[in-house]
Every structure is written in structure tokens, then in C-alpha cells.
Design an enzyme around this catalytic site. Sequence first.
Site: not given
Length: 813
Positions: A152, A203, A402
Amino acid sequence: MIQYTAMFGVLALILSFGLTNVNATSQAATIDPLLEEAIAEGESEFQVIISFHGEEEATATNLDLLEQLGITKGITLASLPMVATLVTEDQIEALQSDESVRSVYLNSKLEYFNEDSTDITGVNEVRTDNDMRVQNGGMPVTGDGVGVVVNDSGVDGLHQDHAFGDHLVQNVMANVNLNSLSPELLPITYVEGVPNTDTNSGHGTHVAGTVGGTGQMSGGKYEGGAPGADLIGYGSGAALFILDAIGGFDYAITHQSEYGIRVITNSWGSSGDFDPDNPVNIASKRAFDRGITVVFAAGNSGPGEDSHNPYAKAPWVISVAAGEKDGTLADFSSRGTAGVGGTFEIDGESWTWKDEPAITAPGVDIISTKTVSPLTALAADKDLELIDIGHLPYYTTMSGTSMATPHVAGIIALMLEANPLLSPSEVKELLQQSATNMPGYETWEVGAGYVNAYAAVDAAFDVTQEYGSTVNMFQTFNSEVESSTTREEFEVDYNPLTLVSMNQYSFEIEEGIGSVVAKVDGKGLLGETGNPINLVLIAPDGTEYSSGISLLFTLYWDRTVSVNAPMAGTWTAEIRGLRGAEENPIGIGLPETIEGTLAFTEVSGFTGLDDIDGHPAASAIQMGVKERLFDGFNNNKFKPDSALKQGELAQYLVMGAGIRQTLSTEENGSPFVASVLQQGAALKDKQHVQNGVMLAESEATFNPRDNVTRAELAYSLVQSLGLQDMAQEVEGDVTVQYENERVAIGDAEEIPTELKGYVQLALDLNIINANFDIEQGRFDLRPTVTATFSPNQEVTRGDFAVAMTRYFNAFFN
């Protein structure tokens, strides 16, 4: 100077809308209605959040005001004009009259959505199940020893929930910039041992926390799915290119033995068609071949068809769709394409792919670990709403596939601890076989259904168990229906003080329409309180169809009306204030622009339903079969006038009411019966604590050939909504709404005492009808309306079809 040091253990509800105030002072601050209730109950001291007018932290003048009022302990927020403290009723009245105070709200407890996520998936049940501890050598199943690569934007290893060097065993910064390389071929290099690789996104840190954060900074409250797993961060930064992405796979494969890597989670993707020769698909296939289970996000381009992440389409990966916490599919979750797929060969081996997700997991308002970045700052408002004030520096909320994908990665780690010998193909198979059906969705939208961590880990411990026999994805059905649905949006500027015609919307229904479903949202003040309104559809001949009085308007904002086989012509949708209920005796809703949709469904063909033509329930039967809520028989009949059997109800609840599956403990027992009788059967019972959704005490006492009564059906449908506590709290007479009045049920004494609350809710939610009669004596000025429920009357299969489609349209569609 005041010392603000007290910390409170419940989540603060920080809102800025108002209903009524403690007194009628002009320009008064808003007082939380829940705080008013607490005052009325005679409590003497209250944990509150005081909000001042302003944009930044509380000013010295604000703090001086509190000191003058004797408010001397609490905490101030650093960037918001808010103070959390303890106050008395007199102090509340003084605060309300001060023009600098914007609002005073209780420090109320809310649902924690990450707790919801691990609850609804069954992860918490895995951790606390004694049988699983025994099978795991006396230790809880936490993903211990399973390496999971978070491919990621990076991971903030300085966050104590990740503990770089301990829980986060390695953190790697991608170091590939093609524009900066010297003009010669060089081996790829990685910058390892970087404490924080997520400096400009947040994220990946959030994803890592969902996979396996320890929850240390929240006392375990926001723990991830597999807190015992070994995390390996591979950070590509905010800008992600294919080279960065496949670098993560390359690192995982290269260091697989060193870190025990068995899972790689990928919350990123692209658009377009599946191509097995795409470098990402080549990399994921290589990882698969090495025994690494690859998980991909389905994408956030829904709700349209053919929006599926192409990397998630590879048959060797697990594609994850995003679900809501109520068991439905998130609108933004990408869908596949019905009937699309193909067969191809790689190295002489044949593979078949389908354009559909594999599984669905929670992906809306997920609370997980936070790093300091612009992205996490964007969630400030939602964080204030959902997260305990003391935990705000460490956690944030995000939504998307996600967020759903790392849920599944964490569950896979639990499965691999339970059975390290599982191959990636077996992991995918067990996840799908143990899933919970999602009513009304096709496999190209949700895959096998909602992930069930408890059943998946149970299946991993013993792969000989026969999970999957209740999953719609793996069934062959006797009846099929083809139909098409068109939708029309509308809105009504509702105001209870205007003419009725101002609160209406007219629409046309053409000949041949099999059903119309109208739905509106009564959100109330600032979308927070719910609005006590009723939706009524009025047919061309004046017949009215109501959404019901819904005593749950603060829980469920939507109002739904379903009409099967509606007559053609001009119809009217009317918004009315709820009247006659104890919760709303005045009978007036709040002024609001009510937005809604009309769904018109037309059946183009069907098979296996040879005996329903002309039956009053025909349209409901067709709609229910189309949505896989129930099925016909193998002789091409539905038998709409035959009694519904207990065994049939068990099967149909598992098919179409969001019921978790479990295995039978009886020899030759039915998994459908075992599922409906288990504790925590309903997917909407997030904590898995409520009773089963059918009434038999055990499988041994369950008689599948017994007929189902109306009271029993009311229990099953209300219990399937997770409303056990509310049903059991109902007191007083059983009543039903008729136009603008409440009518007592005349045969209420025939309803078993323990089922009266369920019947009341079934009537209020408009799932099951009462029967009305109008009596008027010769000298009566107005007729008297009477109502009966007939609780012991047997339910026909046609009756059930009508009730089940109403239930589905109101709470799952």
C-alpha cells in the site's frame, strides 16, 4: 487557571442541531435532547461536551466563563472550540443563556464501527470461543505467526498499534524511480527498516490497522482482525505505479521464508478488462504459486455493472466487495458483469475466470489506525462523530473496498493459524462456502455473500466439514424469473402546516407493471434524528398503501411501501406526519425536503411457477423468486395456497433474510434448521448474542412438517432484523395504525405473551397486515374500525411471499 485533565471512557456525541431547550431563552444554546431526558430523570451530574462559537480551540474568555460557573475539570480539544467536562443542571441553564456557547451535549455512548466490523464478521466470536481455543492449543486464534504484506502507501510503524520491530516485523520503502536510475541494468533495491513509510497518505496505515493492529492505543477497542499476525509494510507512497505495486509482490516472494509470508493485501487497482499477461496479474499468480493468498479490492466505481478492478478478476486472487454494517452492499462497491468470464491457459494449465467479487466484507465508516497526513485530516468531521475523543489522535475513519479488503486479509490470517496447510485455493473456497447470503444480490455483485469469520475459521480447523450447502451461490433452484426494473427519483417539500396537496407527488404506472416499490428517507434535523413521517401510496381508485407508523423512525430513517400488481393509472405518493402513537402524540413530522425513489418492476418471463397465474400473490411470488428469497418445488409448482411448513421457512430465512450458516449437530440434520436456531443467527444481530430466528428449543424438537402461524412468522421476521431487545420491551395493548388513528387488536389475547412485542413490531413495520372491519350502528354518527390479527391462523405460501417481499423491500433492498 483551570486544569483540564479528566478523561472519559465513553464516546462523545458532538453534534450541533437542536430540538427543544431547557428554557425558552432567546438565542439560547442548543441542548442535547438526551441531556434533557437525563435531567428529567433526576440525575445530578452529567458528562458533557460544551461547544463554543468559534473556529479554533476554546479561548481564554471561554475558559474564564467555565471557571466562573465552577466548572473546574475536563479536557479541551486542541483545534476545536470544545471542552469535555462534568456539569450540574444549574450550570447547564447558565451555559445555555450565554451567547458564547453554541451547544451542550451529553458525552453519550455510540456504536463503535470497527467493533461492529469485527462483531458482524464473527472475528470477536473466534477470539472468545472456547472450542477454538482448545483446538488451537489453549490459545485464542489471533493470526499468530502468519506474515501479512500490506502492499500500500506505507505503514506508520511509530503508531503503537503497529509497534515497528515487534508487531510490524519489517517496513520497506519502495525505492524505484525510473527517471533517476543510471543508464545500466541494476538489481532492484529496497530501503528496509524505515519506522514510518506512510508520510503523505495515511491509507496504508489505516489498512494495516484493520488487518492486525493491536488496539493498544484504545485499550483494545479498535483492534484489527488478526492482532497476532506479523505485518510487513511495503510502501509506495501516495503516487502508485504498476512498478511500485509489483515491487510489493517481488519483495513478498523474495522474503517469504524470512517472514513467514502467507498473505498479501492490495487495496488498489485500475479499470479495464482482465488480462492474464498484465504484469500485476503475473505477479499475483506467482505469489499464488508460492502459497501466498492474494487479496484485492473490488474497486469503488459502483453501483454500475462492469466496474470491477481488473486485477481482482484473476481466478487465483480473492476479490473483496464492500458491505454496510447492516448486511447490505455499499453503493460505491464495484460490481462485476453478469455472465462474463472466460477460460485461458497458463503453462498448460486451464483457468476459468468470472467477472465477480469473491466475498463481501465491512467497508463503510471503518475505524482504524491513523497517521498524520492530509488524507486523514479529511475525515475530521466523521471522526468526531464516531470516535472516542481520547482516541482521536490515534484513529480515523475511512470507507471503501480498500477498507473491506484488509478485513478479509485478517480473517485469512486467522484461518492459516488454525490450519497452516491450507492452500490459497482452499482459503478462497472456505471463505465462500462459509459466507452468509445477502438477500437480493447476484454473485456478480457480492460474490458468495457476507464474510463469516467464525464459520471460515471453524471450516479451516476441520476441512471435512460440509459448509456451503446453504449458500445461494452453490444452489440449483427450481424456479426462475426474468424481470427488469426502472427507477424514478422524486422529492416532496414536506411541511405539516401546508395543504395536503403540497405534500404529494404524482406518478404514472403503466399496464403490465408487476410491482412498485416507493422508498423515502426521513432524516430529520441535520440528518441525525430521524423524522416521524409516514409514506402513503394512493391508487387511482383511492386505495391507500402505507409504510406503517414505524416506532423505529430514529433507528430506520427510510419508509418503504411495496404494492404488488398495482393498477395502471395516476398514483400519488403522500408524506404524512405520524399520528396517534405514544412516541408522537401530536402527529406532526418535521418540515424537510424528503427525497425518494420509485422502482417499477416488470416480469418478462418465468419458469417453474405453473400454478400462480391469476393468484393474488402472483407478483409477490415472482419478485421473491427473482431475488432468491424463496423457491418453488421441483414439479414446476409453487403451491401458493398450501400451508407454509416450518422446514420451508427455515430454508427461506437462510436464503433471503440474512441468516448466518452453521452446521447441524444432529445425524442427518438440516443445516438450514441448525442455522435458524443458533444464537446470533441474524446478520443484523452484530454481536451474535440474540436468540435464534425460529422458536424451537433445539433441532431435536424442531418439526419441519408443522405449519407456520402468523404469530410465529412475525417472530421470525422481526428477530431476523436483530430487534429482539426492542420486541421484548414492548408493553401495553397491541395496536395497529389505520389512517390517522391507532386501533386495538381485538384478538390480542390469543397472541402468546412472549410474542406480543414481535406482532406489534411486525404490524408497525408493515411486514404483516391486520384485518380491518368497519361497524356502524343505525344511529352511530361515524363508523367504528375494528382490527384482528389472527395469530394462530396458518400462513400459506402465498401469504409468506407477500410478507417476505415487503420485509426485503423495506430492510434489504
